[in-house]
Design a protein around this motif. Sequence first.
Motif, PDB file in Angstrom:
ATOM      1  N   GLU A  73      22.700 -17.443  99.311  1.00  0.00           N
ATOM      2  CA  GLU A  73      23.190 -17.754  97.928  1.00  0.00           C
ATOM      3  C   GLU A  73      23.379 -19.274  97.840  1.00  0.00           C
ATOM      4  O   GLU A  73      23.751 -20.043  98.777  1.00  0.00           O
ATOM      5  N   ARG A  90      14.915 -15.244  83.685  1.00  0.00           N
ATOM      6  CA  ARG A  90      14.844 -14.099  84.393  1.00  0.00           C
ATOM      7  C   ARG A  90      13.768 -13.972  85.323  1.00  0.00           C
ATOM      8  O   ARG A  90      12.780 -14.636  85.731  1.00  0.00           O
ATOM      9  N   SER A  97      15.301  -6.994  89.837  1.00  0.00           N
ATOM     10  CA  SER A  97      15.880  -8.257  89.066  1.00  0.00           C
ATOM     11  C   SER A  97      17.116  -8.863  89.982  1.00  0.00           C
ATOM     12  O   SER A  97      17.680  -8.398  90.650  1.00  0.00           O
ATOM     13  N   LYS A  99      19.905 -11.269  90.720  1.00  0.00           N
ATOM     14  CA  LYS A  99      21.060 -11.569  89.995  1.00  0.00           C
ATOM     15  C   LYS A  99      20.935 -13.214  89.856  1.00  0.00           C
ATOM     16  O   LYS A  99      21.336 -13.803  90.941  1.00  0.00           O
ATOM     17  N   LYS A 101      23.934 -15.870  88.874  1.00  0.00           N
ATOM     18  CA  LYS A 101      25.151 -15.871  88.418  1.00  0.00           C
ATOM     19  C   LYS A 101      25.480 -17.076  87.344  1.00  0.00           C
ATOM     20  O   LYS A 101      26.197 -16.567  86.229  1.00  0.00           O
ATOM     21  N   VAL A 115      22.220 -18.405  92.535  1.00  0.00           N
ATOM     22  CA  VAL A 115      21.621 -16.908  92.736  1.00  0.00           C
ATOM     23  C   VAL A 115      22.217 -16.684  93.978  1.00  0.00           C
ATOM     24  O   VAL A 115      22.706 -17.289  94.808  1.00  0.00           O
ATOM     25  N   LYS A 116      22.458 -15.202  94.005  1.00  0.00           N
ATOM     26  CA  LYS A 116      22.878 -14.519  95.249  1.00  0.00           C
ATOM     27  C   LYS A 116      21.755 -13.380  95.626  1.00  0.00           C
ATOM     28  O   LYS A 116      21.875 -12.517  94.720  1.00  0.00           O
TER      29      LYS A 116
END
Length: 277
Positions: A73, A90, A97, A99, A101, A115-116
């Motif tokens: 992350e 996206r 997809s 995720k 943040k 992102v994570k």
Amino acid sequence: MSSSQIRAREFRKALFLMVLVALAASVALGQFGDLKKKISKATNSTPPTAKTPQGPTPVVTSITPASVPPGWEGQVALTGTNFAKNMKLRLDCNYQSLKIKTFTVESTERAVLDVKVPPEMEESKCVMVLEVPPAPVSETAPTAQGTPQIVQVTGPSLSISESSGLAKALKACFLVEGDIPAMQLMQNLAQAMQSMGNDECKLMVSADSIKYSNKGKVVLDTPASAVKVVEPVLVFGNPSGMFRIGLSSGKFYNFFSSESQGSDNPVWDQIKAKLKM
């Protein structure tokens, strides 16, 4: 009835039919004229098809970092041209997809996303899609209404790879330091279970190092070369969710992970794979 009377009646009938025909023709011509006018008016007054105003197409030229491991992350920076202020992003990685943040467009040439990556995500090259809103007519005009422009990035993209040298975050809580028997470690589990929901309860593992800190306090920070053993702590011969990291200095650090029990890829195996042990 005399022949003269019959002729007079037939003449009146013929005259009456001629008047009806004349009236019908007059009405028909009038309606046709009106229809012709309507068609001409409609043809000449059709407005042009309105087009949604679009700005220049955004182009991504580089991504940093371009490769991250599962469980990672952090921030990923995009550089390029024609980035729109309100555009969206996206990421689809292996039909899943990813995720995002936050996504912030800092300028027309740079954007940053937080992102994570889930630890269980498989290795893949992500498909990156940008959604660009219609361009406003002028700087003072409100945001234009219309269909957003969808742009699939065909150049660089983000990859999920175990071979990435970046650290991955593993959900594991520190129990206690020392070479301690399993049954004694069980006494520390209650406190650890309470902190499992804390985002700071993470063990950061890269190919070069292992780090753990909690509430700003550094508990473990050692190079990978100093790690001698990573093994599960067994209770009555069974995995307990606890594991320990032993260093060449003789120190031991004991951890617990709720994701380890019954897992096909427990945390201690992920650590060993990352350290190539």
